[in-house]
Design an enzyme around this catalytic site. Sequence first.
Site, PDB file in Angstrom:
ATOM      1  N   LYS A 112       6.059   6.061   7.021  1.00  0.00           N
ATOM      2  CA  LYS A 112       5.557   5.210   8.101  1.00  0.00           C
ATOM      3  C   LYS A 112       6.702   4.789   9.017  1.00  0.00           C
ATOM      4  O   LYS A 112       7.816   4.572   8.558  1.00  0.00           O
ATOM      5  CB  LYS A 112       4.906   3.945   7.524  1.00  0.00           C
ATOM      6  CG  LYS A 112       3.714   4.223   6.634  1.00  0.00           C
ATOM      7  CD  LYS A 112       3.165   2.952   6.016  1.00  0.00           C
ATOM      8  CE  LYS A 112       1.969   3.271   5.130  1.00  0.00           C
ATOM      9  NZ  LYS A 112       1.424   2.071   4.489  1.00  0.00           N
ATOM     10  N   TYR A 160       1.705   1.415  13.480  1.00  0.00           N
ATOM     11  CA  TYR A 160       2.596   2.290  12.738  1.00  0.00           C
ATOM     12  C   TYR A 160       2.092   3.717  12.754  1.00  0.00           C
ATOM     13  O   TYR A 160       0.907   3.989  12.764  1.00  0.00           O
ATOM     14  CB  TYR A 160       2.837   1.790  11.310  1.00  0.00           C
ATOM     15  CG  TYR A 160       1.616   1.516  10.474  1.00  0.00           C
ATOM     16  CD1 TYR A 160       1.165   2.437   9.542  1.00  0.00           C
ATOM     17  CD2 TYR A 160       0.935   0.316  10.612  1.00  0.00           C
ATOM     18  CE1 TYR A 160       0.060   2.169   8.763  1.00  0.00           C
ATOM     19  CE2 TYR A 160      -0.165   0.046   9.832  1.00  0.00           C
ATOM     20  CZ  TYR A 160      -0.608   0.986   8.901  1.00  0.00           C
ATOM     21  OH  TYR A 160      -1.709   0.717   8.139  1.00  0.00           O
ATOM     22  N   ASP A 217      -6.167  -6.271  -2.409  1.00  0.00           N
ATOM     23  CA  ASP A 217      -4.757  -6.609  -2.594  1.00  0.00           C
ATOM     24  C   ASP A 217      -4.562  -7.672  -3.673  1.00  0.00           C
ATOM     25  O   ASP A 217      -3.574  -7.645  -4.395  1.00  0.00           O
ATOM     26  CB  ASP A 217      -4.126  -7.047  -1.276  1.00  0.00           C
ATOM     27  CG  ASP A 217      -3.970  -5.884  -0.299  1.00  0.00           C
ATOM     28  OD1 ASP A 217      -4.040  -4.714  -0.732  1.00  0.00           O
ATOM     29  OD2 ASP A 217      -3.772  -6.148   0.898  1.00  0.00           O
ATOM     30  N   HIS A 248       4.355  -0.170   0.873  1.00  0.00           N
ATOM     31  CA  HIS A 248       4.648  -0.884   2.111  1.00  0.00           C
ATOM     32  C   HIS A 248       3.664  -2.037   2.290  1.00  0.00           C
ATOM     33  O   HIS A 248       2.484  -1.913   1.994  1.00  0.00           O
ATOM     34  CB  HIS A 248       4.534   0.063   3.316  1.00  0.00           C
ATOM     35  CG  HIS A 248       4.620  -0.646   4.619  1.00  0.00           C
ATOM     36  ND1 HIS A 248       3.506  -0.901   5.391  1.00  0.00           N
ATOM     37  CD2 HIS A 248       5.673  -1.189   5.266  1.00  0.00           C
ATOM     38  CE1 HIS A 248       3.887  -1.562   6.471  1.00  0.00           C
ATOM     39  NE2 HIS A 248       5.179  -1.746   6.427  1.00  0.00           N
ATOM     40  N   HIS A 260       0.818  -1.205   0.000  1.00  0.00           N
ATOM     41  CA  HIS A 260       0.000   0.000   0.000  1.00  0.00           C
ATOM     42  C   HIS A 260       0.854   1.259   0.000  1.00  0.00           C
ATOM     43  O   HIS A 260       1.961   1.271   0.535  1.00  0.00           O
ATOM     44  CB  HIS A 260      -0.892   0.027   1.245  1.00  0.00           C
ATOM     45  CG  HIS A 260      -1.780  -1.164   1.368  1.00  0.00           C
ATOM     46  ND1 HIS A 260      -2.141  -1.691   2.580  1.00  0.00           N
ATOM     47  CD2 HIS A 260      -2.377  -1.951   0.436  1.00  0.00           C
ATOM     48  CE1 HIS A 260      -2.926  -2.738   2.395  1.00  0.00           C
ATOM     49  NE2 HIS A 260      -3.080  -2.920   1.100  1.00  0.00           N
TER      50      HIS A 260
END
Length: 184
Positions: free
Chosen positions: A73, A133, A171, A120, A63
């Site tokens: 992040k 995160y 995804d 990520h 993402h």
Amino acid sequence: MLLSIGTEIPAVKRVIPKRHGDDRGWFSEVYRADLLAESGITNAFLQDNQSFSAPAGTIRGLHFQVAPNAQAKLVRVLAGAILDVAVDLRSDSPTYGRHVAVRLDADGGEQLFVPAGFAHGFCTLEPDTMVAYKVDAYYSPADDRNLRWNDPAIGIAWPVAEADAILSGKDKAAPLLADLGRVF
């Protein structure tokens, strides 16, 4: 004390907080802006996110958000373990399309800094894994994008067979790197 260690892609950094232990357990400062700044991480984090994945083999990602809400992040594991991955999507970067993969677990407390311009994602290595995160831009559905987790052009050695990976529908349908176009 926070120790920052570079990776194969210098913009991605491993952050290792020092733990102070005694017979009760341990204490650690997991985020200190001044110490991170000494390592070149000067991002002003605005939002904390947390995910829980019940089964091992869950993949979340890859993402990213595009400008004007691209996100850096700072990732850590609260319970369990993950293989954490950052893919360089910066078009002018000499490491474009390359990735960094680092094992993070709750026992070690290591963190990974993923700058803006990277996709990520992670794969859970243990059941009941919880990941937290910090991000330096708010979530923006209009700027949210993803990249195919198993794109052969990227060549990530995921620790789960493709048939056994647990993914969201979003995804599974993500585009390949070659189909993304210039995003950063």
